[in-house]
Design a protein around this motif. Structure first.
Motif, PDB file in Angstrom:
ATOM      1  N   ALA A  26      -3.661 -21.408   9.713  1.00 50.10           N
ATOM      2  CA  ALA A  26      -3.712 -20.160  10.478  1.00 50.10           C
ATOM      3  C   ALA A  26      -2.300 -19.672  10.805  1.00 50.10           C
ATOM      4  CB  ALA A  26      -4.513 -20.361  11.762  1.00 50.10           C
ATOM      5  N   GLU A  27      -1.423 -20.594  11.130  1.00 46.36           N
ATOM      6  CA  GLU A  27      -0.034 -20.205  11.412  1.00 46.36           C
ATOM      7  C   GLU A  27       0.643 -19.656  10.152  1.00 46.36           C
ATOM      8  OE1 GLU A  27       3.124 -19.038  13.301  1.00 46.36           O
ATOM      9  OE2 GLU A  27       1.297 -19.724  14.294  1.00 46.36           O
ATOM     10  N   LYS A  28       0.363 -20.253   9.002  1.00 42.41           N
ATOM     11  CA  LYS A  28       0.909 -19.727   7.743  1.00 42.41           C
ATOM     12  C   LYS A  28       0.398 -18.311   7.477  1.00 42.41           C
ATOM     13  CE  LYS A  28       1.526 -24.109   5.291  1.00 42.41           C
ATOM     14  NZ  LYS A  28       1.064 -24.935   4.170  1.00 42.41           N
ATOM     15  N   ILE A  29      -0.872 -18.087   7.747  1.00 46.36           N
ATOM     16  CA  ILE A  29      -1.455 -16.757   7.550  1.00 46.36           C
ATOM     17  C   ILE A  29      -0.765 -15.748   8.465  1.00 46.36           C
ATOM     18  CG2 ILE A  29      -3.554 -15.379   7.920  1.00 46.36           C
ATOM     19  CD1 ILE A  29      -5.144 -17.905   6.988  1.00 46.36           C
ATOM     20  N   ARG A  30      -0.546 -16.125   9.694  1.00 44.18           N
ATOM     21  CA  ARG A  30       0.136 -15.222  10.637  1.00 44.18           C
ATOM     22  C   ARG A  30       1.568 -14.915  10.179  1.00 44.18           C
ATOM     23  NH1 ARG A  30      -2.699 -18.356  15.415  1.00 44.18           N
ATOM     24  NH2 ARG A  30      -4.339 -16.848  15.879  1.00 44.18           N
ATOM     25  N   ARG A  31       2.265 -15.959   9.732  1.00 42.26           N
ATOM     26  CA  ARG A  31       3.637 -15.740   9.247  1.00 42.26           C
ATOM     27  C   ARG A  31       3.636 -14.797   8.034  1.00 42.26           C
ATOM     28  NH1 ARG A  31       4.819 -21.341  10.391  1.00 42.26           N
ATOM     29  NH2 ARG A  31       4.214 -21.843   8.272  1.00 42.26           N
ATOM     30  N   ALA A  32       2.695 -15.033   7.130  1.00 46.94           N
ATOM     31  CA  ALA A  32       2.605 -14.170   5.946  1.00 46.94           C
ATOM     32  C   ALA A  32       2.281 -12.733   6.358  1.00 46.94           C
ATOM     33  CB  ALA A  32       1.547 -14.698   4.981  1.00 46.94           C
ATOM     34  N   GLY A  33       1.439 -12.559   7.355  1.00 45.90           N
ATOM     35  CA  GLY A  33       1.109 -11.220   7.858  1.00 45.90           C
ATOM     36  C   GLY A  33       2.323 -10.543   8.462  1.00 45.90           C
ATOM     37  N   ARG A  34       3.094 -11.299   9.252  1.00 43.22           N
ATOM     38  CA  ARG A  34       4.318 -10.723   9.830  1.00 43.22           C
ATOM     39  C   ARG A  34       5.313 -10.345   8.733  1.00 43.22           C
ATOM     40  NH1 ARG A  34       3.288 -14.867  13.748  1.00 43.22           N
ATOM     41  NH2 ARG A  34       4.784 -16.249  12.727  1.00 43.22           N
ATOM     42  N   GLN A  35       5.391 -11.222   7.714  1.00 41.64           N
ATOM     43  CA  GLN A  35       6.295 -10.949   6.586  1.00 41.64           C
ATOM     44  C   GLN A  35       5.859  -9.685   5.850  1.00 41.64           C
ATOM     45  OE1 GLN A  35       9.101 -12.530   5.739  1.00 41.64           O
ATOM     46  NE2 GLN A  35       9.439 -11.193   3.978  1.00 41.64           N
ATOM     47  N   GLN A  36       4.569  -9.559   5.602  1.00 37.48           N
ATOM     48  CA  GLN A  36       4.055  -8.372   4.915  1.00 37.48           C
ATOM     49  C   GLN A  36       4.284  -7.126   5.765  1.00 37.48           C
ATOM     50  OE1 GLN A  36      -0.153  -8.460   4.052  1.00 37.48           O
ATOM     51  NE2 GLN A  36      -0.029  -6.731   2.639  1.00 37.48           N
ATOM     52  N   GLN A  37       4.091  -7.256   7.060  1.00 35.54           N
ATOM     53  CA  GLN A  37       4.325  -6.142   7.975  1.00 35.54           C
ATOM     54  C   GLN A  37       5.787  -5.699   7.906  1.00 35.54           C
ATOM     55  OE1 GLN A  37       3.127  -7.465  11.886  1.00 35.54           O
ATOM     56  NE2 GLN A  37       2.185  -5.514  12.348  1.00 35.54           N
ATOM     57  N   ALA A  38       6.686  -6.659   7.947  1.00 35.60           N
ATOM     58  CA  ALA A  38       8.118  -6.344   7.915  1.00 35.60           C
ATOM     59  C   ALA A  38       8.511  -5.686   6.596  1.00 35.60           C
ATOM     60  CB  ALA A  38       8.928  -7.619   8.138  1.00 35.60           C
ATOM     61  N   GLU A  39       7.986  -6.218   5.482  1.00 32.10           N
ATOM     62  CA  GLU A  39       8.318  -5.645   4.174  1.00 32.10           C
ATOM     63  C   GLU A  39       7.786  -4.213   4.048  1.00 32.10           C
ATOM     64  OE1 GLU A  39       6.776  -8.366   1.256  1.00 32.10           O
ATOM     65  OE2 GLU A  39       8.281  -9.895   1.715  1.00 32.10           O
ATOM     66  N   THR A  40       6.561  -4.019   4.515  1.00 30.85           N
ATOM     67  CA  THR A  40       5.959  -2.682   4.447  1.00 30.85           C
ATOM     68  C   THR A  40       6.759  -1.702   5.296  1.00 30.85           C
ATOM     69  OG1 THR A  40       3.782  -3.641   4.090  1.00 30.85           O
ATOM     70  CG2 THR A  40       3.842  -1.361   4.841  1.00 30.85           C
ATOM     71  N   THR A  41       7.112  -2.125   6.499  1.00 28.85           N
ATOM     72  CA  THR A  41       7.897  -1.270   7.390  1.00 28.85           C
ATOM     73  C   THR A  41       9.254  -0.952   6.765  1.00 28.85           C
ATOM     74  OG1 THR A  41       6.792  -2.189   9.326  1.00 28.85           O
ATOM     75  CG2 THR A  41       8.882  -1.069   9.709  1.00 28.85           C
ATOM     76  N   ALA A  42       9.901  -1.949   6.185  1.00 34.67           N
ATOM     77  CA  ALA A  42      11.212  -1.740   5.549  1.00 34.67           C
ATOM     78  C   ALA A  42      11.094  -0.788   4.357  1.00 34.67           C
ATOM     79  CB  ALA A  42      11.791  -3.074   5.109  1.00 34.67           C
ATOM     80  N   ASN A  43      10.071  -0.953   3.548  1.00 29.20           N
ATOM     81  CA  ASN A  43       9.878  -0.068   2.388  1.00 29.20           C
ATOM     82  C   ASN A  43       9.615   1.376   2.822  1.00 29.20           C
ATOM     83  OD1 ASN A  43      10.274  -2.113   0.523  1.00 29.20           O
ATOM     84  ND2 ASN A  43       8.070  -2.577   0.344  1.00 29.20           N
ATOM     85  N   LEU A  44       8.789   1.523   3.854  1.00 31.72           N
ATOM     86  CA  LEU A  44       8.509   2.875   4.347  1.00 31.72           C
ATOM     87  C   LEU A  44       9.774   3.509   4.930  1.00 31.72           C
ATOM     88  CD1 LEU A  44       4.996   2.323   5.982  1.00 31.72           C
ATOM     89  CD2 LEU A  44       5.505   3.684   3.952  1.00 31.72           C
TER      90      LEU A  44
END
Length: 172
Positions: free
Chosen positions: A57-75
């Protein structure tokens, strides 16, 4: 001085009964110990499954935060304002989805642990039943041996119990 064959037979029957009773007790104890060991292993496995689920579950959360950060950076790199509107909804959706996945993983781990604890409890009960069965079997073996000895030896040394006519002073 010789031994009466009847006495030897009664002694052997008694020894056999005691030996059978001892074997039943030992078998019950062994089965109980085996069930307790299996129950402990089951509990440990269930706890490990729960720990693994929390780690996942912690790995999933980290991956979600990573995806959030990448999406925000790309936008942001494409010139989109990220503090409102669609970019914010996308970020919130990524967060919500990763939290749902993490929660489901934790829930699965808890269910596995609960199932393991239930199975361990059933194994302990099985061990207790085996011990009880061993004790009852031991008691039955002793009673059976005593009844056998009574029928074959003790009673035949005198008059049969059902034939009261041979006792002095008793008339039919």
């Amino acid at each position: 001085m010789g031994f009466d064959p009847l006495t030897i037979g009664i002694g052997l029957a008694a020894a056999g009964s005691v030996l059978g009773a001892g074997a039943a007790i030992v078998q019950g104890r062994q089965q109980k110990a085996q069930a307790e060991t299996q129950a402990e292993l089951t509990r440990r496995d269930a706890a490990q499954q729960q720990d693994a689920a929390l780690a996942q579950a912690e790995k999933i959360r980290r991956a979600g935060r990573q995806q959030q950060a990448e999406t925000t950076a790309n936008l942001a790199a494409s010139g989109v304002s990220i503090g409102a509107g669609t970019p914010l909804r996308i970020s919130n959706e990524i967060y919500r989805t990763s939290e749902q996945d993490a929660y489901q993983t934790i829930l699965s781990g808890r269910r596995a642990q609960t199932a393991g604890d239930i199975q361990a409890g059933m194994l302990n009960a099985s061990g207790n039943n085996a011990m009880t069965t061993g004790m009852l079997s031991a008691g039955g073996s002793l009673l059976s041996g005593a009844a056998s000895a009574y029928k074959s030896g003790w009673r035949t040394k005198g008059a049969p119990v059902t034939d009261l006519s041979t006792y002095s002073g008793i008339r039919q």
